[in-house]
Design an enzyme around this catalytic site. Structure first.
Site, PDB file in Angstrom:
ATOM      1  N   ASP A 124       0.843  -1.196   0.000  1.00 20.86           N
ATOM      2  CA  ASP A 124       0.000   0.000   0.000  1.00 20.86           C
ATOM      3  C   ASP A 124       0.878   1.245   0.000  1.00 20.86           C
ATOM      4  OD1 ASP A 124      -2.357   1.419  -0.036  1.00 20.86           O
ATOM      5  OD2 ASP A 124      -2.601   1.410   2.141  1.00 20.86           O
ATOM      6  N   TYR A 126       1.083   5.759  -0.505  1.00 22.67           N
ATOM      7  CA  TYR A 126       0.682   6.956   0.255  1.00 22.67           C
ATOM      8  C   TYR A 126       0.821   8.132  -0.711  1.00 22.67           C
ATOM      9  CZ  TYR A 126       0.765   9.611   4.769  1.00 22.67           C
ATOM     10  OH  TYR A 126       0.496  10.423   5.862  1.00 22.67           O
ATOM     11  N   ARG A 140       0.907  16.137  13.586  1.00 24.99           N
ATOM     12  CA  ARG A 140       2.059  16.975  13.937  1.00 24.99           C
ATOM     13  C   ARG A 140       1.687  18.439  13.769  1.00 24.99           C
ATOM     14  NH1 ARG A 140       3.781  12.870  10.727  1.00 24.99           N
ATOM     15  NH2 ARG A 140       3.766  14.191   8.876  1.00 24.99           N
ATOM     16  N   GLU A 197     -10.280   3.557   4.147  1.00 29.89           N
ATOM     17  CA  GLU A 197      -9.453   4.358   3.248  1.00 29.89           C
ATOM     18  C   GLU A 197      -9.854   4.013   1.819  1.00 29.89           C
ATOM     19  OE1 GLU A 197      -5.293   3.757   4.236  1.00 29.89           O
ATOM     20  OE2 GLU A 197      -5.418   5.209   5.894  1.00 29.89           O
ATOM     21  N   THR A 342      -4.761   6.325   0.381  1.00 29.36           N
ATOM     22  CA  THR A 342      -6.015   7.069   0.466  1.00 29.36           C
ATOM     23  C   THR A 342      -6.078   8.163  -0.595  1.00 29.36           C
ATOM     24  OG1 THR A 342      -5.988   6.711   2.835  1.00 29.36           O
ATOM     25  CG2 THR A 342      -7.490   8.407   2.013  1.00 29.36           C
ATOM     26  N   GLU A 356      -9.431  12.142   8.137  1.00 24.71           N
ATOM     27  CA  GLU A 356      -9.413  13.498   7.580  1.00 24.71           C
ATOM     28  C   GLU A 356     -10.795  14.157   7.646  1.00 24.71           C
ATOM     29  OE1 GLU A 356      -7.051  13.824   3.703  1.00 24.71           O
ATOM     30  OE2 GLU A 356      -7.291  11.683   4.016  1.00 24.71           O
TER      31      GLU A 356
HETATM   32 MN    MN Z   1      -3.958   2.818   2.926  1.00 23.86          MN
END
Ligand code: MN
Length: 414
Positions: A124, A126, A140, A197, A342, A356
């Site tokens: 997977d 990103y 953060r 996701e 995602t 999110e």
């Molecule tokens: Mn994922």
């Protein structure tokens, strides 16, 4: 030729997402033959029994579908993929073939779908900058949202293929260790922060050998097609275990895929230059034209649309992901699945996960039925659908990835 894609003796309406422009592959059974999986091609509101059609009309390749699964076909390579797609297109559009295959069309409502191929390795990525930035801001606050490495390479992790399940399979809320807010010691409990996701997955057809990276230009020699992916995520388990390594039990309990694998050939008209195009990247990631994809996602929770993530905003292309995945000499196998990460766009209504959409659980999502959600609740049903831009104004349907959450059961209880 104008009208080609709406033509054909089946007369599938031109706005149908499963017209001749799509022709995805899957595996199905029927009530009268429940133990005989057959390969199928979706066309309109029907499924063509491809295993049987091949035996009648293209016997030299029929062995590729004799198991009912797609594995042998995936392994056969791009010349076979092109030949069979052309043949199926001809059979479903030319009156000359109507008599030969009309009895092999099954109403889609009567077809029970199964896992179309054996998932080999699962990876997977990103690849959405909007997703990565939002996650950075949530975890953060005040810091630089994007990790330092993010613009230099597609970030990913290796997941668990054994728990990739077909759309419609219920997903049980996992137990696991986590550190609830305000507590001193970790607890072993059902996840209280269960999330989805919305992602696009890519299915590898032709394997590679160890030590031979797949260059971005050879992407279509190795990858057959795409499906929808829901990378179910237990955020509380994930947060506690990810110090310092990456996703583990917070992800590996279940990953849902859609039943139909859409060939890359059906996504040619959706191709766009991805946002990484022209940026300063290592040469092995440079892509002359690009495999960005204009695909519109829709996410519904209990029937309510909660997000419309645009795949076109994904920074890294699937060709770049595969090049990165193999650049150290790692090989890929037939049936490997790698997902995009995602899919999130720049707008609040375009975010591809609850993390999110609710900003880390601090801003509950209001549903039209008056209820609210921060995380998924038991019996919630989440459905991801998508369509890509097709030829002559058509839409290419990618089907759906559906899953309902079942209540947790303590796996350690005797
Ligand atoms: Mn994922």
């Amino acid at each position: 030729m104008a009208g080609t894609h709406a033509a054909g003796w089946l007369a599938v309406p031109p706005d149908h997402p499963l017209g001749l422009q799509t022709l995805p592959y899957g595996t199905f059974t029927t009530v009268d033959r429940p133990t005989e999986p057959r390969a199928g091609v979706a066309i309109g509101d029907c499924v063509l029994d491809l295993s049987a059609a091949m035996c009648r009309l293209l016997t030299g390749r029929a062995h590729l579908f004799s198991s009912g699964r797609l594995d042998a076909f995936l392994d056969a390579g791009d010349r076979a993929w092109d030949q069979i797609r052309s043949a199926v297109t001809k059979w479903l559009s030319s009156d000359d073939y109507r008599e030969a295959i009309e009895d092999l069309l099954v109403p889609a409502a009567d077809a029970r779908m199964h896992m179309p191929f054996a998932v080999a390795d699962y990876t997977d990525f990103y690849a959405s900058e909007h997703h990565a930035r939002n996650v950075g801001r949530i975890f953060r606050p005040g810091g630089e949202p994007l990790p330092r490495n993010w613009r230099h390479q597609p970030i990913g992790y290796h997941g668990r293929s054994a728990t990739v399940v077909l759309s419609g399979t219920p997903v049980r809320r996992p137990y696991g260790p986590s550190l609830p807010p305000g507590t001193e010691a970790p607890v072993f409990a059902p996840s209280a922060r269960l999330d989805f996701e919305a992602e696009l997955g890519f299915v590898v057809g032709v394997e590679t050998v160890v030590g031979e990276p797949v260059t971005v230009g050879r992407f279509t020699e190795h990858v057959f097609g795409a499906c929808l992916v829901n990378d179910w995520s237990a955020r509380d388990i994930q947060a506690w275990e990810s110090m310092p390594l990456g996703p583990f039990l917070g992800k590996s309990f279940a990953t849902t895929i859609s039943p139909w694998v859409v060939p890359l050939a059906a996504l040619e008209h959706a191709r766009i230059r991805p946002p990484s195009h022209g940026t300063d990247v290592f040469s092995y990631l440079a892509e002359p034209d690009g495999w960005g994809l204009d695909i519109g996602f829709q996410v519904t929770l209990n029937g309510h649309v909660i997000s419309r993530p645009p795949y076109a905003t994904m920074h890294w292309s699937p060709a770049q992901m595969l090049a990165h995945l193999t650049v150290n000499g790692a090989s890929v196998r037939t049936g490997d699945l790698y997902a995009s990460g995602t899919v999130s766009g720049p707008q609040p209504g375009e975010r591809g996960c609850l993390l999110e959409l609710t900003w880390g659980g601090t801003q509950p999502l209001a549903l039209p039925d008056g209820s609210t959600r921060t995380w998924l609740e038991d019996r919630d049903e989440l459905v991801i659908t998508a369509t890509a831009a097709g030829p002559e104004g058509t839409r290419v349907g990618l089907g759906e990835a559906r899953g309902m959450i079942l209540p947790a059961q303590d796996p350690t209880a005797i």
